[in-house]
Design a protein around this motif. Sequence first.
Motif, PDB file in Angstrom:
ATOM      1  N   ASP A 158      -5.159  19.805  21.926  1.00 55.11           N
ATOM      2  CA  ASP A 158      -3.872  20.144  22.553  1.00 55.11           C
ATOM      3  C   ASP A 158      -3.757  19.563  23.953  1.00 55.11           C
ATOM      4  O   ASP A 158      -2.675  19.115  24.363  1.00 55.11           O
ATOM      5  CB  ASP A 158      -3.701  21.670  22.603  1.00 55.11           C
ATOM      6  CG  ASP A 158      -3.428  22.265  21.239  1.00 55.11           C
ATOM      7  OD1 ASP A 158      -3.100  21.501  20.309  1.00 55.11           O
ATOM      8  OD2 ASP A 158      -3.553  23.500  21.090  1.00 55.11           O
ATOM      9  N   GLU A 159      -4.862  19.592  24.696  1.00 51.86           N
ATOM     10  CA  GLU A 159      -4.822  19.031  26.049  1.00 51.86           C
ATOM     11  C   GLU A 159      -4.633  17.519  25.997  1.00 51.86           C
ATOM     12  O   GLU A 159      -3.855  16.952  26.774  1.00 51.86           O
ATOM     13  CB  GLU A 159      -6.108  19.380  26.809  1.00 51.86           C
ATOM     14  CG  GLU A 159      -6.078  18.910  28.254  1.00 51.86           C
ATOM     15  CD  GLU A 159      -7.356  19.223  29.016  1.00 51.86           C
ATOM     16  OE1 GLU A 159      -7.474  18.770  30.177  1.00 51.86           O
ATOM     17  OE2 GLU A 159      -8.241  19.901  28.457  1.00 51.86           O
ATOM     18  N   LYS A 172      -3.197  15.825  23.637  1.00 55.51           N
ATOM     19  CA  LYS A 172      -1.828  15.568  23.178  1.00 55.51           C
ATOM     20  C   LYS A 172      -0.843  15.678  24.343  1.00 55.51           C
ATOM     21  O   LYS A 172       0.064  14.843  24.494  1.00 55.51           O
ATOM     22  CB  LYS A 172      -1.463  16.552  22.075  1.00 55.51           C
ATOM     23  CG  LYS A 172      -0.110  16.281  21.429  1.00 55.51           C
ATOM     24  CD  LYS A 172       0.273  17.379  20.453  1.00 55.51           C
ATOM     25  CE  LYS A 172      -0.677  17.472  19.292  1.00 55.51           C
ATOM     26  NZ  LYS A 172      -0.237  18.484  18.298  1.00 55.51           N
ATOM     27  N   GLN A 173      -1.011  16.701  25.171  1.00 62.63           N
ATOM     28  CA  GLN A 173      -0.100  16.879  26.298  1.00 62.63           C
ATOM     29  C   GLN A 173      -0.272  15.770  27.318  1.00 62.63           C
ATOM     30  O   GLN A 173       0.713  15.288  27.906  1.00 62.63           O
ATOM     31  CB  GLN A 173      -0.341  18.241  26.955  1.00 62.63           C
ATOM     32  CG  GLN A 173       0.781  18.678  27.874  1.00 62.63           C
ATOM     33  CD  GLN A 173       2.119  18.810  27.153  1.00 62.63           C
ATOM     34  OE1 GLN A 173       2.203  19.455  26.115  1.00 62.63           O
ATOM     35  NE2 GLN A 173       3.161  18.207  27.703  1.00 62.63           N
ATOM     36  N   LEU A 231       1.575  12.725  25.957  1.00 64.04           N
ATOM     37  CA  LEU A 231       3.026  12.865  26.062  1.00 64.04           C
ATOM     38  C   LEU A 231       3.492  12.780  27.505  1.00 64.04           C
ATOM     39  O   LEU A 231       4.441  12.045  27.827  1.00 64.04           O
ATOM     40  CB  LEU A 231       3.452  14.199  25.442  1.00 64.04           C
ATOM     41  CG  LEU A 231       4.952  14.464  25.348  1.00 64.04           C
ATOM     42  CD1 LEU A 231       5.635  13.377  24.538  1.00 64.04           C
ATOM     43  CD2 LEU A 231       5.212  15.832  24.710  1.00 64.04           C
ATOM     44  N   ASP A 232       2.816  13.501  28.404  1.00 64.60           N
ATOM     45  CA  ASP A 232       3.211  13.483  29.819  1.00 64.60           C
ATOM     46  C   ASP A 232       3.036  12.090  30.412  1.00 64.60           C
ATOM     47  O   ASP A 232       3.902  11.605  31.171  1.00 64.60           O
ATOM     48  CB  ASP A 232       2.376  14.491  30.616  1.00 64.60           C
ATOM     49  CG  ASP A 232       2.710  15.937  30.253  1.00 64.60           C
ATOM     50  OD1 ASP A 232       3.765  16.156  29.626  1.00 64.60           O
ATOM     51  OD2 ASP A 232       1.914  16.833  30.603  1.00 64.60           O
ATOM     52  N   GLU A 291      10.411   9.885  21.541  1.00 65.70           N
ATOM     53  CA  GLU A 291       9.324  10.761  21.105  1.00 65.70           C
ATOM     54  C   GLU A 291       9.251  10.837  19.584  1.00 65.70           C
ATOM     55  O   GLU A 291      10.278  10.849  18.891  1.00 65.70           O
ATOM     56  CB  GLU A 291       9.494  12.155  21.716  1.00 65.70           C
ATOM     57  CG  GLU A 291       9.407  12.122  23.239  1.00 65.70           C
ATOM     58  CD  GLU A 291       9.508  13.501  23.881  1.00 65.70           C
ATOM     59  OE1 GLU A 291       9.379  14.500  23.145  1.00 65.70           O
ATOM     60  OE2 GLU A 291       9.716  13.569  25.106  1.00 65.70           O
ATOM     61  N   THR A 306      -3.188  10.927  19.375  1.00 64.46           N
ATOM     62  CA  THR A 306      -4.066  11.926  20.000  1.00 64.46           C
ATOM     63  C   THR A 306      -5.464  11.862  19.389  1.00 64.46           C
ATOM     64  O   THR A 306      -6.460  12.093  20.067  1.00 64.46           O
ATOM     65  CB  THR A 306      -3.476  13.338  19.836  1.00 64.46           C
ATOM     66  OG1 THR A 306      -2.222  13.413  20.522  1.00 64.46           O
ATOM     67  CG2 THR A 306      -4.404  14.395  20.405  1.00 64.46           C
TER      68      THR A 306
END
Length: 735
Positions: free
Chosen positions: A213-214, A216-217, A220-221, A236, A245
Motif C-alpha cells: 500500500d505504501e 502504491k501511494q 501514484l503521488d 490514472e 507497484t
Amino acid sequence: MAQFLFEIFCEEIPARMQARAEDDLKRLMSERLKEAGLDWDSLEAFSGPRRLGLVIEGLPHKTADVREERKGPRTDAPEKALEGFMRGAGIDSLDQCKIEEGKKGSFYIAVIEKPGRETAQVISDAVPEIIKSFPWPKSMKFGEGDKAQRWVRPLRSLICLLDGEVIDAEVFGIQSGKTTDGHRVHGAGSFEVSDFTDYEAKLRANGVILRRDERKQLVLDGARRVCEAVGLELMEDPGLLEEVTGLVEHPAPILGDMDPDFLDLPPEVIALTMKTHQKYFAVRDPKTGELTSKFVVLANQDAPDGGKAIAAGNARVLSARLSDARHFWDLDRKTGLEAMAPELSKVTFHEKLGTVADKVERVAKLARELAPVVGADADMAEKAARLAKADLVSQMVYEFPELQGAMGRYYALDAGLDPQIADAIKDHYKPQGPSDAVPTAPVSAAVALADKLDTLVGFWAIDEKPTGSKDPFALRRAALGVIRILLDTDARINLNSDIVQHIDSNLTDERSWIWGYDPQGEISDLDKGIIESPQTRVESSEALASDLLAFFADRLKVHLKDEGVKYDVIDAVFALGDDDLVRVTKKARALQAFMNSDDGQALLQGYRRAANILAAEEKKGFDLASARAEAVEGSDVDNDAALMIAIAKTAEANEERALIAAIEGADEVASVALSKEDFEGAMSALSQLREPVDAFFEAVVVNDKDDMVRRNRLLLLSRIRAAADQVADFSRLEG
C-alpha cells in the motif's frame, strides 16, 4: 506472547501474482497454525518483486496441554473389548484408567493427557509443507537432485524468526536464518534482522519499501507530482497502478516524452500501447482533456541524472511500438470496414451457432425490428449492426483485442459514415459491467439490445446456460445489460413475444441454428421433428422464451437489490405474466414502497387471512367458480358488478357493507390507475382497504349458519384477493 517473522527471498516474482500470493500465504499458514491449536492477535502478509512473507503478533510459545477423559467398557467386559478400548485410547495398561460407578455397574475411564507442542516446532514442520505446496498459477523447476526447486522463481534465502530466535527449517536445501538482502542498487548487501520492526527499518535503509500500500501511494503521488510540475495531468489507471507497484521496490516516477508526430494515432491506441507493452501511464492536458506526448515510466532506483537517460531510452522503445501501431492503423484504414465485414464468415462465433457473420446477420435483422422501440432510424440501426463486428478482423484489434468497437468507430468515421453509426459500433458492447456506461443514443441502444438478445437466445437454445458460479459466455452480464438499456432508455418491448419472434425468424425449412444443428453431422430426430412440425416448433420456442424470461427476472432482482426491492416483490409482479421490464420495474418499486408501509403490511395480513379461509373451504368442497356463477345468474350487468350486488343483498353488519363499498371504490380506482401505469395511485387505492378489511374480520363470522350468507361472504373474500391480485400476486409476498 511471541512475534513470528517469515520471509521468502527469491528472484523477481511476476507482479500480477503478488497480491494473490499474499492471500495464499496467509491462508496456508493460518490453516497450519489453527490445526495445531494456536491462535494469535494479528497477521499481516507482504510482498514485492523479490520477497513474500508475513508477520504474526501474539502467538503463544506453545500449544495448550490437552486433557481428555474417554469412557470405556464395564470393568467386567470381555478381554478383547478391553484391549480394543486401550488401543483406541492410546494407553498401555488399565492402571492408567480410573473407575467410575454408574447405574449399570463400574466403568473404566481413560485419562489422556497430551502435553502442548512448542510453537517453534509447529512452524518448523509447516514451512516446508507450505513452500512445496504453494499454489502459484505458474511455477518453474530449478536445480537438480535434493536441491531441485519448484517455485515461481529461484529461492535465495529464508527468514524464520520467533521472538528473534531462528526456527530451524530447510526447504530445497536452503536453511532458514535471519539474513536478507535489500535493493539491488541502493542496498549495502546482506544484513541480519532481529524482529519485524528491525526488518522493515533496515529494508527501508537499504532502499526497499516493504508494504504494498505504501509503494502504491508513492507511485501514484510521484506520478501525479511529475505531471503537475509541467502543468499536465496523469491519466490514472487502477489496474496499471496495481501492476507497476509489483514491479518496483523503490518507486521513482519519471516523466518521459515521445515523438509528438504519433499523436495523430487514436488516443486509445497510444494509451494502450503504453500500458500493455511498456507499463507507462499516459498523460493529458487538463485544459483540453486530450492526450499529450508525455508519459510516466516507473524506475526502480533514483537515477544520478534525474532520470533523463531512462526517459530517453524508454521514449525510443515506445516509438518503435507506436511505429508498429501506425502500420496497423494505415493498413486497416486502407482496407475499410466494408471490406473487413465479409471476412467474419471465416471466424467462428460458436460451433453450434455458426460464424460471426451469421450472428451479424441475425443481429442486423433484430436491430431493424427494435429500432422504432428506442426511437432509432431502422436503416441506420441495421447498417450499424452489419458493421459492428467488422473490426474484429482488423490488424489493430488483432494486436489489441481491448480496442474492439473503439477501432470500428474510427474506421467508420474515416470512411465518412454517419457519426451515429460510428458511435453504435463502439458502444454496442456496452455496458460491460455495473460501472460501465449504458448506450442511450437511439442507434447505439438498438444495436446493443439486438446483440445481447441474440447472444442470450442463441446460448439458451443450445442449452449453454450459466450454472452456479460458472458463466463462460457472460450471459448474466448480457441480461443485465439488456435490463439497464431498457430502463435507462425507457424502451418498451414485450420480451417474451420478441424472443419467440427472433427464434422463428431464424428458422429455415431444412436446418436451424437455434436448435444447434451441426452442419457436419446428421439432423437428430428431435431437431427433425421441430423443423417439420410447426406446432412443435412454436411450443419449443415458447418454452425457451419462458425460461429465458425467468432468467431476466432473476437478473432484475439482482439489479434492484441495491434499491431495496426484495426478491419476492419482483416475483409477485412477474407472476401476472407481464414481460415489459420497464413496467415491471416501475410496478415493483411502487409495490415495495407500499409493502414498507403499515398499510401494506396490514393489507397483506388481511389478504392472507382471506386466502387461507378460502383455501380451507375449497378443500372442504366449496367451488368458488360455481358459487360465483350461481350468485350472478340472471343478471344483465357486468359480472363483477353483479357479484357485488348479490353479496350486498345478504350483508347484515355495517362492517360488511363498508367492506363491499371499499372494494368497489378501490377496485375501480386501482383499475384506472393501472391502465395509466400510475402504480403509486394503484397502491394508494389498495391502502384504502386496510381498515375495512380489519374491521370485517373483527366483527363478522364468515362461516355463517345460513348457506347463502356463508357463500356470499366467501365470495367477498375472493373479491379482496382479486382486488389485490390485479396489482401483483400477493400470495408470493413474504411480508
